[in-house]
Write a protein that holds these residues in place. Structure first.
Motif, PDB file in Angstrom:
ATOM      1  N   GLN A 164       0.940  -1.111   0.016  1.00 39.01           N
ATOM      2  CA  GLN A 164      -0.018  -0.008  -0.133  1.00 39.01           C
ATOM      3  C   GLN A 164       0.951   1.358   0.039  1.00 39.01           C
ATOM      4  O   GLN A 164       0.468   2.184  -0.544  1.00 39.01           O
ATOM      5  N   PRO A 167       3.300   3.076  -3.648  1.00 42.02           N
ATOM      6  CA  PRO A 167       2.861   4.267  -4.628  1.00 42.02           C
ATOM      7  C   PRO A 167       3.066   5.540  -4.014  1.00 42.02           C
ATOM      8  O   PRO A 167       3.562   6.475  -4.534  1.00 42.02           O
ATOM      9  N   VAL A 168       3.107   5.706  -2.563  1.00 41.75           N
ATOM     10  CA  VAL A 168       3.535   6.855  -1.751  1.00 41.75           C
ATOM     11  C   VAL A 168       5.005   7.120  -1.907  1.00 41.75           C
ATOM     12  O   VAL A 168       5.441   8.177  -2.141  1.00 41.75           O
ATOM     13  N   GLN A 170       6.891   6.089  -4.369  1.00 42.17           N
ATOM     14  CA  GLN A 170       7.291   6.497  -5.682  1.00 42.17           C
ATOM     15  C   GLN A 170       6.817   7.763  -6.025  1.00 42.17           C
ATOM     16  O   GLN A 170       7.598   8.800  -6.428  1.00 42.17           O
ATOM     17  N   ARG A 171       5.532   8.302  -5.402  1.00 42.04           N
ATOM     18  CA  ARG A 171       5.482   9.665  -5.546  1.00 42.04           C
ATOM     19  C   ARG A 171       6.185  10.570  -4.735  1.00 42.04           C
ATOM     20  O   ARG A 171       6.657  11.851  -5.499  1.00 42.04           O
ATOM     21  N   HIS A 182      -3.209  13.994  -0.823  1.00 35.95           N
ATOM     22  CA  HIS A 182      -2.943  13.285  -2.083  1.00 35.95           C
ATOM     23  C   HIS A 182      -2.144  11.870  -1.879  1.00 35.95           C
ATOM     24  O   HIS A 182      -2.499  10.965  -2.089  1.00 35.95           O
ATOM     25  N   LEU A 183      -1.310  11.838  -0.780  1.00 38.82           N
ATOM     26  CA  LEU A 183      -0.310  10.629  -0.399  1.00 38.82           C
ATOM     27  C   LEU A 183      -1.315   9.816   0.286  1.00 38.82           C
ATOM     28  O   LEU A 183      -1.565   8.506  -0.014  1.00 38.82           O
ATOM     29  N   GLN A 185      -4.518   9.423  -0.376  1.00 39.82           N
ATOM     30  CA  GLN A 185      -5.567   8.726  -1.253  1.00 39.82           C
ATOM     31  C   GLN A 185      -4.593   7.635  -2.249  1.00 39.82           C
ATOM     32  O   GLN A 185      -5.224   6.651  -2.520  1.00 39.82           O
ATOM     33  N   LEU A 186      -3.282   8.006  -2.461  1.00 38.36           N
ATOM     34  CA  LEU A 186      -2.545   6.872  -3.225  1.00 38.36           C
ATOM     35  C   LEU A 186      -2.675   5.866  -2.164  1.00 38.36           C
ATOM     36  O   LEU A 186      -2.674   4.554  -2.845  1.00 38.36           O
ATOM     37  N   ALA A 187      -2.662   5.766  -1.038  1.00 40.37           N
ATOM     38  CA  ALA A 187      -2.312   4.708  -0.132  1.00 40.37           C
ATOM     39  C   ALA A 187      -3.733   3.882   0.326  1.00 40.37           C
ATOM     40  O   ALA A 187      -3.798   2.799   0.505  1.00 40.37           O
TER      41      ALA A 187
END
Length: 260
Positions: A164, A167-168, A170-171, A182-183, A185-187
């Motif tokens: 989970q 993606p955080v 990577q961003r 935003h982070l 939401q990615l997780a």
């Protein structure tokens, strides 16, 4: 006596950077480097803090080996001075030359012979000796560290990153800086769930992790001769003063002194 700090770099030895600090009160926020780092305590007492707050006492003659990406801080005891040396090595170069040192956990060495070899090697780096002699001394010391039997692992290893959070991460590696909303939401987590999970996995909050990345990027930009105001704008700091404060908290020195 005021503290002093000096840095050594050589364009012909781009895989290594060294620092010497004397009579310092500098304290560091928890941080990590993309480099493999070796610290030597010359005087005074200090405390090594790993990624989850666990601590180990260090004293004069201690050597600490910190793998790339390992969150840590090493600070003097309250209201005291200390002197130390710090070596930073390119992680890819080290993997090719002395792979035995590419560990997951930080470790401490209490070995007078190795400490003396470190001091001799670092003095050579700061001297006018030739490139070949410096690199040979560096490699000899690293191989001696790899073969040491006095190593004590420290509780500072890096946890496995849950799917989970990938993606955080990577961003956070990208630009410009990302908001916590935003982070999260990615997780697929709430902001508070993300902060707890991210700290458990990395030893830092997302905000602290992002600041640490920015400081490491600033180091490279300073090496390249970029103006401090331009670096601050490029990396998303409010202004030059903001970058200076954050940089000093992580690097223990100002950007100007670091640039040399």
């Amino acid at each position: 006596m005021p503290g002093t700090a000096s840095f050594w770099r050589d364009p012909f030895l781009p895989h290594v950077e060294s620092r010497r600090a004397c009579h310092s009160r500098a304290c560091y926020k928890p941080h990590s480097h993309p480099t493999f780092s070796i610290g030597a305590v010359d005087a005074g007492a200090s405390v090594f803090t790993g990624s989850h707050g666990r601590q180990s006492a260090l004293s004069a003659g201690s050597l600490v080996l910190v793998p790339a990406g390992c969150v840590h801080a090493c600070n003097p005891l309250p209201d005291t001075l200390w002197s130390y040396q710090m070596l930073h090595l390119d992680a890819v170069w080290l993997q090719g030359k002395v792979p035995q040192l590419c560990m997951d956990n930080a470790s401490v060495l209490h070995a007078p012979v190795l400490y003396a070899q470190f001091c001799s090697m670092n003095a050579l780096l700061f001297s006018s000796a030739g490139t070949h002699a410096k690199n040979a001394a560096l490699l000899a010391f690293l191989h001696a560290c790899a073969n040491a039997s006095e190593t004590t692992p420290l509780p500072s290893g890096m946890a496995v990153i849950p799917a989970q959070l990938r993606p955080v991460l990577q961003r956070l590696q990208g630009q410009p800086p990302a908001s916590l909303e935003h982070l999260s939401q990615l997780a697929g987590m709430s902001r508070y769930q993300l902060i707890r999970a991210f700290r458990a996995a990395t030893g830092m909050t997302p905000h602290a992790y992002q600041l640490n990345l920015s400081v490491n990027r600033a180091r490279h930009r300073l090496h390249a001769g970029v103006a401090l105001a331009d670096i601050a704008c490029e990396l998303g700091f409010a202004d030059q003063s903001h970058l200076q404060r954050v940089f000093k908290a992580h690097a223990g020195t100002t950007p100007g002194r670091y640039r040399g």
